[in-house]
Structure formats: structure tokens, C-alpha cells
Design an enzyme around this catalytic site. Structure first.
Site, PDB file in Angstrom:
ATOM      1  N   GLU A 127       0.849  -1.192   0.000  1.00 30.98           N
ATOM      2  CA  GLU A 127       0.000   0.000   0.000  1.00 30.98           C
ATOM      3  C   GLU A 127       0.884   1.242   0.000  1.00 30.98           C
ATOM      4  O   GLU A 127       1.847   1.277   0.761  1.00 30.98           O
ATOM      5  CB  GLU A 127      -0.913   0.041   1.237  1.00 30.98           C
ATOM      6  CG  GLU A 127      -1.901   1.196   1.153  1.00 30.98           C
ATOM      7  CD  GLU A 127      -2.806   1.311   2.386  1.00 30.98           C
ATOM      8  OE1 GLU A 127      -2.668   0.509   3.331  1.00 30.98           O
ATOM      9  OE2 GLU A 127      -3.634   2.224   2.386  1.00 30.98           O
ATOM     10  N   ALA A 269       1.767  -0.233  10.878  1.00 29.18           N
ATOM     11  CA  ALA A 269       1.413  -1.608  10.547  1.00 29.18           C
ATOM     12  C   ALA A 269       0.553  -1.619   9.297  1.00 29.18           C
ATOM     13  O   ALA A 269       0.068  -0.576   8.870  1.00 29.18           O
ATOM     14  CB  ALA A 269       0.649  -2.257  11.692  1.00 29.18           C
ATOM     15  N   ASN A 272      -2.596  -6.298   5.294  1.00 30.66           N
ATOM     16  CA  ASN A 272      -2.644  -7.309   4.234  1.00 30.66           C
ATOM     17  C   ASN A 272      -3.557  -8.476   4.620  1.00 30.66           C
ATOM     18  O   ASN A 272      -3.506  -8.965   5.737  1.00 30.66           O
ATOM     19  CB  ASN A 272      -1.234  -7.862   3.989  1.00 30.66           C
ATOM     20  CG  ASN A 272      -0.188  -6.784   3.978  1.00 30.66           C
ATOM     21  OD1 ASN A 272      -0.245  -5.878   3.172  1.00 30.66           O
ATOM     22  ND2 ASN A 272       0.742  -6.839   4.930  1.00 30.66           N
ATOM     23  N   GLU A 305      -5.617  -2.881  12.534  1.00 35.52           N
ATOM     24  CA  GLU A 305      -5.304  -3.681  11.336  1.00 35.52           C
ATOM     25  C   GLU A 305      -6.257  -4.865  11.215  1.00 35.52           C
ATOM     26  O   GLU A 305      -6.684  -5.216  10.117  1.00 35.52           O
ATOM     27  CB  GLU A 305      -3.844  -4.149  11.347  1.00 35.52           C
ATOM     28  CG  GLU A 305      -2.799  -3.049  11.520  1.00 35.52           C
ATOM     29  CD  GLU A 305      -2.952  -1.850  10.605  1.00 35.52           C
ATOM     30  OE1 GLU A 305      -3.564  -1.993   9.524  1.00 35.52           O
ATOM     31  OE2 GLU A 305      -2.480  -0.752  10.969  1.00 35.52           O
ATOM     32  N   HIS A 308      -9.570  -3.764   9.745  1.00 36.20           N
ATOM     33  CA  HIS A 308      -9.547  -3.529   8.297  1.00 36.20           C
ATOM     34  C   HIS A 308     -10.028  -4.756   7.522  1.00 36.20           C
ATOM     35  O   HIS A 308     -10.388  -4.642   6.351  1.00 36.20           O
ATOM     36  CB  HIS A 308      -8.124  -3.209   7.827  1.00 36.20           C
ATOM     37  CG  HIS A 308      -7.762  -1.749   7.835  1.00 36.20           C
ATOM     38  ND1 HIS A 308      -8.580  -0.767   7.321  1.00 36.20           N
ATOM     39  CD2 HIS A 308      -6.641  -1.103   8.262  1.00 36.20           C
ATOM     40  CE1 HIS A 308      -7.971   0.418   7.437  1.00 36.20           C
ATOM     41  NE2 HIS A 308      -6.795   0.235   8.008  1.00 36.20           N
TER      42      HIS A 308
END
Ligand code: BES
Ligand code: ZN
Length: 877
Positions: A127, A269, A272, A305, A308
Site C-alpha cells: 500500500e 502496521a 494485508n 489492522e 480492516h
């Protein structure tokens, strides 16, 4: 390195991709300097795209080895390849397979974007535009594909091989010293969520069963020997997974969830799919090496994270202009998680402080931009406080306006409707409009209009009419490219407090009711009249900081003292005390002498003595605003030395006046071992260490000795570091001894050495710049490691205003030298460092001119990265 782009990317120019990728098969053979990447793409013309468009794949610094279409190698004339792009002007048909082989050098990758090495491990960061540094691809977030990844490496060099999704197969490669693993991720995803890790890592295993019964293997991978330091992160992960099920109805969707901690990482962080990669700062913790703040940071980044997985991965962003769609929403979600796990008021106060420190200052300066920008030169520079923190505030306002139920219904509708999609802010708002039946068109201005609204609220009690009239005006100041502003929707939580300290019932004269005690301001000027009011009430407005605004009121000092003692809204209690402190500090910085601090001292005394209050809350309310916070409140013509002097004087005055109570608090709050990172114990330590700071502020030898004793005896990093932070404020032999001791204890622990570097960078003394320069020469420091750079240089530039803004300009010159030196290696971190100038226009003329000269020196340097060019240009404009 890419050249600076003369033309910006514009939201208005968005076009759907001409080609889609249904599946990606990657075969990656890891090698330190020549990693071979074979990518097989199932390409298909997008029925919604330009029917005549060629196949255009992005690249960044790539070397093409081989190309085949449907299995047949392509001749030289059939394509155009450069490091930046691969173009097929005449694709064979509307659906075909393209096989591309590239070679990349992970060891030479100092940008830490794409495939790189950290220590001896291989890892990726894609990203926003890093995938194109690994292979040619339509590297945009609206191209979603199903990935299968075969990765191989030397068994000795990389015994662990990870990628997204579930592990399908793994094993040795016969007759070689190599092995392989095949990972498959069934969920279509954009390329920025691709990840790969190879290395010698230890797995901390655990297990989770989702609400519907899916078993998930959890793993946190760390450097061998650091396993014990990952237990808190693992605990935070499991709590996050449960919380998202309970609060948002979101379950995990793969058989595996892995986290890898790496030492070289540009950001905090990365989310993925199924393979989060973390800066090890946000994974590793032990009582001896991590502070309470570190533990809280780990908890919230792990949660962020993980969250997400739905807000960002299952529903992703159509393009990078929609970044706040995933980041603002996910920050909101992680803030709510931490509120539920810890103390809601304390979390809110700390989030608002961060918002004001980072976002309000950004919005008041040359880098101001809307939560959803309309154009950019370098997307990496838009991972900002505005996109993140203000983006989270906008989601919070939606919840305040709609209420808990409609907000949740809107979230559910958004997820249901856009699962598997690349969505926009319009899609997000439409879900809430539909779920609640409300028109959110004016609310949408929060995404498009930059600047912090200035709101004035004037209250008037009319004893004859028994009414309280509140006149509100709002105005948003001009910002770059946006001279004219419209009124925005302001959900203002309100209370009117009677003389007995209790909230009065709120009845509006026009019969409008007040759901959730929130008034909705929609116009530039608007009045609200409350009826049935028998005595002059005290206004408590914008409770919980329900709208992210700069509010001014006609409250008197006495009103603020009253609010500090009685407001049932803890945020406004805090804010009342801070408001009193700001009034004194601003006047003190302007005139050189502090005005009477008696009202503040009285309010502080009452608060400190109140046994019903949480120590963590007391610690926040009793802390004197920092130098940057004071500078922000002053707003223009700031002299950092005057701010520093006023702040120190007020601190000493409070310490003297409250000496007895502070001594008592220090003695009473001592915690018996063992250390626990929980919020209650952390709150006690916070208040006790605040007391220590006050009690040492005069520099009395006994006080210094006590701080030194705490430093030496501490059984945890929170208390040891707090004592060190107190000691470094005073130029004494104890300071030097403690710094030496700390260094010797932790020299082999880079994350702890970062604390040591940071503290020294913040010493408000004339020798600090030289000290910082000397520290850069130590073997524990490295310009190649972003954590080291941020700890030393970042702290100096953002947390030491008197020394960074030295009147002779030496602090500014130093930062520019660092930025120019770093740019060729790591432009993203260089650009972040340069952003320290974002507040330079609020300085007094001499320092402002020095900062401007420094920025001009950057801008005049040829061959800079787009990242640094962009920050320098916008800062100067
Ligand atoms: N997606 C980002 C990481 C990222 C940021 C990648 C910028 C590429 C460029 C991640 O979810 C994130 O937001 N991380 C934050 C921490 C978070 C708790 C706010 C970070 O890295 O600072
Ligand atoms: Zn994020």
C-alpha cells in the site's frame, strides 16, 4: 526513483479500469539480490471500461525478463516495456492470460516499499503503490483478483514462508537446499493487500473460534528469542476478533490469521489480507521494556489492522481519494474498541488531544486538505491526520446524529451492499441515508470542505422569561484552493447545569425535541431557546467533543471552575480545566508574567481530592497543556521561548500550591508488584508519575534524588521511563548518570534505545542540537531505520519547539540536511520529517523567515523525490 509528476491525479478524472484481472498466480523465488517473480494474470476486458483501451500495467523500477500471452512468448515489437509500465497496444482478444517474469533486488530496496529485506528477512509493503515494484500490474484498488502464491527460498535462509490466505501445500524442493509453500486467498482483493514474508522467524501460536464456529489458527511471527514479548499482542488480537463480532457483527473469514513483526517499517502496521505486517514497535512488549503507553498502542494498532479485514479488505476503496473510507472508519472502530476495553472518557480525551495536536494544526496551515482530497501529486503524503483522525470524527458525528441503532443499521447495509466491492464515500453515506431515512447531503460537506469550523456560542439567561437563549455562529476559515466555505452540520451535545450541579431538563421553545441531548446546527447563525429555566445555568456545550470544531463561548473563569467540578460530562470537565490553563498561559506568554492562577489552582485542588474520579482521568485533567498545544491556541506570532517560560512558571506555581496533595498522591498510588498493563493500574501510575513531575519541577535536590531513586528501583519501564523523563528536564549529575545507566541496560534493545534517543532530543536546552547530532553518530543509530529516525530526528523536530525553532535557524538547517540526505534512500520518511514545518506560519516573524528559508533550500534542490517535492511545494504555497 520516479520523477516528480508535473500533473496531479484528480478525483474528477476517475475512470473504471479498462481491464480486469480475475486471478493472479505468482511464483516468487526469493534471492537476496535477484528475486525472480513470475506472474500469470487472467485478464478480461471490463465491460464498463473503455472498449478500445490497450492493456496498461504499472511498474516501478522493474526489469522485464520474459513475456507470454496465452502461453506463447511475445516478440519484442508486440509490447512496450519500461521500468514504469508495460503496454500491450494490441491485446489478442478480450480475455487472455499474460505471463510476466521480472527480477527484483530486495537488498537494494531502501525505500521499504515493494519487496525488501528487514534484518535478514524478506517482507513486502504494497500500500498504496508498492505492488508495481514487484511485478507489472494494474496497481489500483478497484482491480480485485483472487491470488494464488507459490513462494520458494533457501531453507536455511527462510525456513518460514508466508503469504495471504490459507496454506495449500508446502515442502522441500527435491535435490536442492530450497523449499516452497503455496498460499491461496479465496477473497478477491486489490494488489495493495498482497503480502509475502520469508525468513527465520519464530511463531507464537494460538487459536480462535469465530461466533459461527469457524476455527482459526493464529500466529504472531517474531525474531527468535522475542516470543514472550508477543503475548500481549496475541491477547489484544483475540479481544479484537471477539469485539468486532459483538459490536459490528463481523466475523473472520479465513482459516489462518498471521501477524509478522519486522524491524524496518515505514509506518505502524499494514492490514494485508490474512497476513498483517507490523512495525515490531506495535507487537513487542514486556513490563521491563514497554510503557503503559506502548501497551495501549499495541492494543489499538492490532485492533486497527484486524478491523480492516472488513473496513478496507472485504469492502475496499475505489481509488485513493476514498482513503478515509477505510482509514477514518477503521480509526473510529479502533477508538471504540479501546474505549470499551479501557475507559471511554480517558480514551476520548486522549483521542481529542491527538486530533487537535495533529489535525487542527494541519488544518490551520499550508498542508490543509479535505478528508477526501480532490487531487494529489503523491498519494503517500495523504496518509494524514486529516484523513485518519478527522475522518474518524466524521464517522463519530454520523453516529451521534443517527443514534446507535440507525448507525449500526447503516454499517450493516454498507457491508451487505458493498461486500467484495471497491466503494466510495458516496456509497458509504448512501447506506446511512437509507438506513436512517435522513438526508445527508449537507453532512457530506465534512468530506469535501477543509478547515476547522470556528464556532461561537453565546448564552443568555432571561430570568423574567425563564429562558436560556443560545446564539450559535459558525464559520470555516479559507484553506488552500477553498476560499469560500458553506455552513456544515454540527451535532453539538449540550447540557445546561443548574446551581446544584445537576443537568436541567432541556425543552426548546419551538417544540423541537433533542434526541440524545444533541442540538443540530446547520446554518451560519442559529439560535436555540430553552424554556422553564429558573436560575442562571452554566452551559456545557460540545460534550464529548461531539463535533471537531474550535469553540469559543462567553463562559467566565468562574463558570469553568464550576464545570471542572460539576459537569457530568468528563470530557468537558477536563476541557474546563484546560481552558483555564490556556487562558493563563496565553496571557503569560504574551506579557511575560503569569496572571492570577488562583481559579485554576482551586479547580485542580478539588479535582485531585475527589475520590470518585479515575486516577487516569485526573492525570489527564491535571497535566499542563504542552508547548505545542499552547502554541496552537495562541495561533499566530508564536515565540516558543515565551511559551516555554510561561508553561514552566505555571507548572511550578501549581506544584507549590498543591504540594501536600501531590505528595500524598505520590505516596498513596505506589503499586505493589507484579506489574499489570491493565487500564486501572496504568491510570494509577500515570497520576503518580504526574505527581513526580510536578514535585520535581522546582529542581530541589531531594526531589531530584527521589526521581533518581524511582528510576533505579523501578520494576517496569513505565515508572523507569517516567523518572528518566523527569530527570532529563534538569541539568544535574543525576541526569547524566541515569541516561548512562539506561543506555547500558538496554543497548541491545533497539525499541528501548528509541525512547532514550527521543528523550534526549526533547531536552529544552541550548546544547540539544549538538547532542542530537552526536547521537546520530552512535552505532545504535541508523538513518536507514525509520523507527530510529522518528525517535531522534522526529522527536527533535516535533516535540522540542524551543530548540527546533532556535532563533539562529540551526535547528531548521539541521532538519533540512537530514531530509536532503535521507530523500534518495527513503523518500516517504524524508517527506514525513519535512512535514514538521507544517506549523511554521504560526511562528513569530524571525523564526518564520528562517523556516521559510529552510523550505526554500529544499525546494531549490534538484533531483528530489515526488514525496519531498510535494511537501516542500505545498508548505511554501
Ligand atoms: N493501511 C495503513 C498502513 C499504511 C499507511 C500503508 C500508509 C501504506 C501507507 C494501516 O492500516 C494504518 O493505518 N496504520 C497506521 C496505524 C493505525 C493504528 C492508525 C500507521 O501505520 O500509522
Ligand atoms: Zn489503517
Amino acid at each position: 526513483m520516479r520523477d516528480a509528476e508535473p500533473h496531479p491525479v484528480r478525483l474528477a478524472d476517475y475512470r473504471p479500469p479498462a481491464w480486469l484481472v480475475d486471478t493472479v498466480h505468482l511464483d516468487i523465488s526469493l534471492h537476496p539480490t535477484a528475486t525472480r517473480v513470475i506472474s500469470r494474470l487472467a485478464l478480461r476486458r471490463n465491460p464498463k471500461g473503455d472498449a478500445a483501451a490497450p492493456v496498461l500495467l504499472d511498474g516501478d523500477g522493474l526489469t522485464l525478463v520474459r513475456l507470454a500471452v496465452d502461453g506463447t512468448p511475445l516478440a519484442g515489437g508486440a509490447y512496450e516495456a519500461s521500468p514504469q509500465a508495460l503496454i500491450l497496444r494490441h491485446p489478442p482478444s478480450d480475455r487472455f492470460t499474460l505471463e510476466v517474469e521480472t527480477l527484483v533486488d530486495p537488498t537494494a530496496n531502501t525505500q521499504l516499499m515493494g519487496l525488501y529485506r528487514s534484518r535478514d528477512n524478506y517482507c513486502t509493503q504494497c500500500e498504496p503503490e508498492g505492488f508495481r515494484r514487484i511485478t507489472y500490474f494494474p496497481d489500483r484498488s478497484d482491480v480485485l483478483a483472487v491470488y494464488t502464491v507459490r513462494v520458494e527460498a533457501s531453507r536455511a535462509e527462510a525456513p518460514v514462508l508466508l503469504s495471504n490466505g490459507n496454506l495449500e501445500r508446502s515442502g522441500p524442493i527435491p535435490d536442492t537446499d530450497r523449499h516452497y509453500a503455496i498460499w491461496h486467498d479465496p477473497w478477491p482483493k486489490p494488489s495493495y493487500l498482497f503480502a509475502l514474508v520469508g525468513g527465520n522467524l519464530s511463531k507464537v501460536p494460538d487459536h480462535f473460534v469465530t461466533a459461527s464456529g469457524r476455527p482459526v489458527d493464529l500466529g504472531i511471527y517474531v525474531e527468535p528469542g522475542k516470543e514472550a514479548r508477543a503475548t500481549y499482542a496475541m491477547d489484544a488480537l483475540k479481544r479484537s476478533m471477539r469485539w468486532d463480532e459483538k459490536v459490528f457483527g463481523r466475523e473472520y473469514d479465513l482459516d489462518v490469521f498471521n501477524i509478522v513483526a519486522v524491524s524496518d517499517f515505514n509506518m505502524g502496521a499494514m492490514e494485508n489480507k490474512g497476513l498483517n505486517i507490523f512495525n515490531d514497535k506495535y507487537v513487542l512488549a514486556s513490563p521491563e521494556t514497554a510503557t503503559d503507553t506502548d501497551y495501549a498502542g499495541i492494543e489499538s494498532v492490532i485492533a486497527h489492522e484486524y478491523f480492516h479485514n472488513w473496513s478496507g479488505n472485504r469492502v475496499t476503496c475505489r481509488d485513493w481519494f476514498q482513503l478515509c473510507l477505510k482509514e477514518g472508519l477503521t480509526v473510529f472502530r479502533d477508538q471504540e474498541f479501546s474505549s470499551d476495553e479501557r475507559s471511554r472518557p480517558v480514551k476520548r480525551i486522549s483521542d481529542v488531544r491527538t486530533l487537535k495536536a495533529a489535525q487542527f494544526t494541519e488544518d490551520a496551515g499550508p498542508l490543509s486538505h479535505p478528508v477526501r482530497p480532490e487531487s494529489y501529486h503523491e498519494i503517500n503524503n495523504f496518509y494524514t491526520a486529516t484523513v485518519y483522525e478527522k475522518g474518524a470524527e466524521v464517522v463519530r458525528m454520523l453516529k451521534t446524529l443517527l443514534g446507535d441503532e440507525d448507525f449500526r443499521a447503516g454499517m450493516d447495509l454498507y457491508y451487505a451492499r458493498h461486500d467484495g466491492d471497491a466503494a466510495t464515500i458516496e456509497d458509504f453515506l448512501a447506506a446511512f441515508a437509507e438506513a436512517s431515512g435522513r438526508d445527508l447531503s449537507q453532512f457530506a460537506l465534512w468530506y469535501s470542505q477543509a478547515g476547522t469550523p470556528r464556532v461561537s456560542a453565546q448564552g443568555q439567561f432571561d430570568p423574567a422569561a425563564r429562558t436560556y437563549r443560545l446564539d450559535i455562529r459558525q464559520e470555516t476559515p479559507p484553506t488552500p484552493a477553498q476560499p469560500e466555505k458553506k455552513p456544515v452540520v454540527l451535532p453539538l451535545a449540550i447540557g445546561l447545569i443548574g446551581p446544584d450541579g445537576q443537568d436541567l431538563p432541556l425543552t426548546l421553545d419551538d417544540g423541537r425535541n433533542l434526541p440524545r441531548h444533541v442540538i443540530e446546527v446547520t446554518q451560519a447563525e442559529q439560535s436555540f431557546v430553552f424554556t422553564g429555566i429558573d436560575a442562571r445555568p452554566v452551559l456545557s456545550l460540545n460534550r464529548g467533543f461531539s463535533a471537531p470544531i474550535n469553540l469559543s463561548t462567553n463562559l467566565t473563569d468562574a463558570d469553568l471552575v464550576f464545570l471542572a467540578a460539576h459537569d457530568r460530562d468528563p470530557f468537558n470537565r477536563f476541557d474546563a480545566l484546560q481552558g483555564l490553563a490556556f487562558r493563563i498561559l496565553k496571557a503569560g506568554a504574551a506579557s511575560g508574567t503569569l496572571p492570577d492562577a488562583a481559579p485554576l489552582i482551586e479547580a485542580a485542588r478539588l479535582l485531585l481530592a475527589d475520590p470518585t474520579l479515575d486516577p487516569a482521568f485526573k492525570a489527564q485533567a491535571l497535566a499542563i497543556p504542552g508547548e505545542n498545544e499552547i502554541a496552537r491556541e495562541i495561533g499566530s506570532n508564536v515565540d516558543p521561548d515565551a511559551v516555554f517560560t510561561a508553561r514552566r512558571a505555571l507548572k511550578r506555581q501549581l506544584a507549590t500550591a498543591l504540594h501536600g496533595a501531590l505528595e500524598e498522591a505520590y505516596a498513596a498510588l505506589a503499586a505493589p508488584p507484579p506489574y499489570s498493563p491493565g487500564a486501572a493500574a496504568a491510570g494509577r501510575r500515570a497520576l503518580r508519575n504526574l505527581a513526580l513531575d510536578y514535585l520535581t519541577s522546582g529542581g530541589a535536590p531531594e526531589a531530584i534524588a527521589r526521581a533518581k531513586a524511582q528510576f533505579m528501583a523501578a520494576d517496569n519501564m513505565t515508572d523507569r521511563f517516567a523518572a528518566l523523563a523527569v530527570l532529563v528536564q534538569h541539568d544535574t549529575p543525576e541526569r547524566a548518570e541515569a541516561l548512562d545507566d539506561f543506555y547500558r541496560r538496554f543497548v541491545t534493545d533497539p525499541l528501548v534505545i528509541d525512547k532514550w534517543l527521543s528523550l534526549q532530543a526533547q531536552i529544552p536546552e541550548a546544547g540539544t542540537l549538538e547532542r542530537v547530532k552526536d547521537l546520530t553518530l552512535l552505532p545504535v543509530f541508523s538513518m536507514a531505520n525509520p523507527n530510529r529516525v522518528r525517535a531522534l530526528i522526529g522527536a527533535f523536530a516535533t516535540a522540542n519547539p524551543t530548540q527546533f525553532h532556535r532563533p539562529d535557524g540551526a535547528g531548521h538547517d539541521f532538519l533540512v540536511d537530514v531530509v536532503l540526505g535521507l530523500d534518495a534512500k527513503n523518500p516517504q520518511v524524508a517527506a514525513r520529517m519535512l512535514s514538521a514545518f507544517k506549523t511554521f506560519r504560526q511562528l513569530e516573524p524571525l523564526r518564520r523567515a528562517s523556516a521559510e528559508r529552510a523550505l526554500r533550500r529544499v525546494a531549490a534542490t534538484p533531483g528530489l523525490s515526488p514525496d519531498v517535492t510535494d511537501i516542500a511545494t505545498r508548505s511554501l504555497s
